[in-house]
Design a protein around this motif. Sequence first.
Motif, PDB file in Angstrom:
ATOM      1  N   PHE A 203      -1.921  -7.420   2.592  1.00 45.19           N
ATOM      2  CA  PHE A 203      -1.644  -6.034   2.222  1.00 45.19           C
ATOM      3  C   PHE A 203      -1.702  -5.873   0.709  1.00 45.19           C
ATOM      4  O   PHE A 203      -1.252  -6.742  -0.046  1.00 45.19           O
ATOM      5  CB  PHE A 203      -0.269  -5.605   2.730  1.00 45.19           C
ATOM      6  CG  PHE A 203      -0.104  -5.763   4.214  1.00 45.19           C
ATOM      7  CD1 PHE A 203      -0.830  -4.965   5.086  1.00 45.19           C
ATOM      8  CD2 PHE A 203       0.757  -6.713   4.736  1.00 45.19           C
ATOM      9  CE1 PHE A 203      -0.687  -5.114   6.462  1.00 45.19           C
ATOM     10  CE2 PHE A 203       0.896  -6.873   6.102  1.00 45.19           C
ATOM     11  CZ  PHE A 203       0.174  -6.071   6.974  1.00 45.19           C
TER      12      PHE A 203
ATOM     13  N   ASN B 262       5.513  -3.351   5.332  1.00 41.87           N
ATOM     14  CA  ASN B 262       4.169  -3.218   4.773  1.00 41.87           C
ATOM     15  C   ASN B 262       3.128  -3.024   5.863  1.00 41.87           C
ATOM     16  O   ASN B 262       2.175  -2.255   5.689  1.00 41.87           O
ATOM     17  CB  ASN B 262       3.831  -4.446   3.925  1.00 41.87           C
ATOM     18  CG  ASN B 262       4.449  -4.389   2.545  1.00 41.87           C
ATOM     19  OD1 ASN B 262       3.903  -3.799   1.625  1.00 41.87           O
ATOM     20  ND2 ASN B 262       5.616  -5.010   2.388  1.00 41.87           N
TER      21      ASN B 262
ATOM     22  N   HIS C  74       0.924   0.423   5.753  1.00 39.54           N
ATOM     23  CA  HIS C  74      -0.503   0.369   5.452  1.00 39.54           C
ATOM     24  C   HIS C  74      -1.396   0.627   6.662  1.00 39.54           C
ATOM     25  O   HIS C  74      -2.531   1.089   6.511  1.00 39.54           O
ATOM     26  CB  HIS C  74      -0.857  -0.996   4.852  1.00 39.54           C
ATOM     27  CG  HIS C  74      -0.378  -1.189   3.448  1.00 39.54           C
ATOM     28  ND1 HIS C  74      -0.896  -0.495   2.383  1.00 39.54           N
ATOM     29  CD2 HIS C  74       0.575  -2.006   2.928  1.00 39.54           C
ATOM     30  CE1 HIS C  74      -0.297  -0.874   1.266  1.00 39.54           C
ATOM     31  NE2 HIS C  74       0.604  -1.782   1.571  1.00 39.54           N
TER      32      HIS C  74
ATOM     33  N   GLY D 121      -6.362  -3.309  -2.673  1.00 47.79           N
ATOM     34  CA  GLY D 121      -5.776  -1.981  -2.685  1.00 47.79           C
ATOM     35  C   GLY D 121      -6.327  -1.076  -3.772  1.00 47.79           C
ATOM     36  O   GLY D 121      -5.956   0.091  -3.856  1.00 47.79           O
TER      37      GLY D 121
END
Length: 490
Positions: free
Chosen positions: A81, A120, A124, A421
């Motif tokens: 993540f 997370n 996400h 990200g």
Amino acid sequence: QFVVDRADLKLDSTPLDWDTSEYKKMVSARATHILSKLETGVNIIYSDVDTVWRSSPLPYLAATKKADMIIEVDAAESQGFSPFYCTGFTAIVSNKRTIQFMKDWQKALKHPQLNQPIFNEILHKRSNIIHQPLPAMQFPSGALYFHQFSDKEREKAVIVHANYMVGISSKKESFHKHALWMINKTATPSFSIQLVNSTSNVRVYEAKLDSDQINQLKKDKKPIFAIIAATRSRNDWNLVSETPLQKHLIQSLSQSITEVEALTWDIHLFVAVDNDDMFWVDDINMQQLRIPSWLSLTFGFFPPIPNHIPFNDIAQVAYRRGAEYFCRVNDDSDFVTAGWITLGVTALQHFEPPNLGVVGPTCHNGPQNIFTHDMVHRTHMDIFHHLYYPPQFHNWYLDDWITFQYQKKTLGVDRSMRVRGWEIRHWLSGPRYKPDTQGSKLLPEALVNGRRDILHYLQIFYANHPTTLEIKNMEHKRNKTKHQSAERKL
């Protein structure tokens, strides 16, 4: 007003060690506790008790108008993540999205476990939450604040979180060492709070947030974040509004840099141009560029060299201006994801030693094995004699060099990272120069010379900043355990 509310978990006051069954029971109740408050319509600031508030976080939280959740970053990327958020400090707006998120998190934590990996995963992959990362310079993890930051950097911290260490004794020792343990001391808060009401579990405070506080933050001297690019006009250009610089780069910066980042950094865009480029030499065209109020724009005009992109020239302008971090992009680049400054800087700060390396975004356009866009700290310029790239590369192989220079096959340890990200779209509007293919012959020697320069820097750094093997082993053991636990739960 804001409320300090202690959850009734029916636990005694014995300190709980990380990853124990009682610890998992406690942190798994976090979603239930937060949900009970969100459902009453109040906004939440959740803070673990192993945090020290050096100054008020309210100006940073108040500056953010678009996000449902503003969250401390644990790492730029971890466990698949990016960013990997820390649940130890977060501000949450009460609305349908956040209430549903907390219900999903609560359901997933029905069986006690480490709450952060599943947080997370839901955020996400399974939610429509609008989330933004808090800047790591002001809201650092324990790993950054206690082990990576310099004394000068520690002074910028707003909230200090003693995570990345196991046991109350190690947390107390770290707080004591840095004069953050306030028990039996008279502390003078740097922001105004007043106790209004108190019960056994709940204390109600009033905190004053004057507009002057945000205005003062805007005026305070902030570290410079430099975005460097080069542009060259085409013969068919007529309108400034249709140039890649305006239509892609500047427009996407306006949309992708968060309010907190604009409050945290003095953001400069440095643009290199050949001084015979009549489109950009025209003052009228430059004045027609539309930029956000928080962005400073500097054009650098340099003598033209055939097929040469003056990245080194414009980087030196930014370096002399005092830039702390550099992001090198193209004028036809679109920043797709918000909060990318925070992610890139956090990734660089987590290198050992901090800020020695290169990070780059995810970009699905163009070569996938090299960084066609990159971010470095000014340490990079210090090491390479105030140059961003070796001067023998004029256009092609600049990207190859900075990618391979910090990789494990060159240095023996990997000092490069692609931050998933952080996404950029490159429109590939076509080269405005003739590719210099001779760089392929020069690349091996440049990498050897670069390795020598980096090792020389490391030799001096470790002589002046001795590190302990215990700290590295502790962090490695904790991260390994977190990763194994997350794999079991996910």
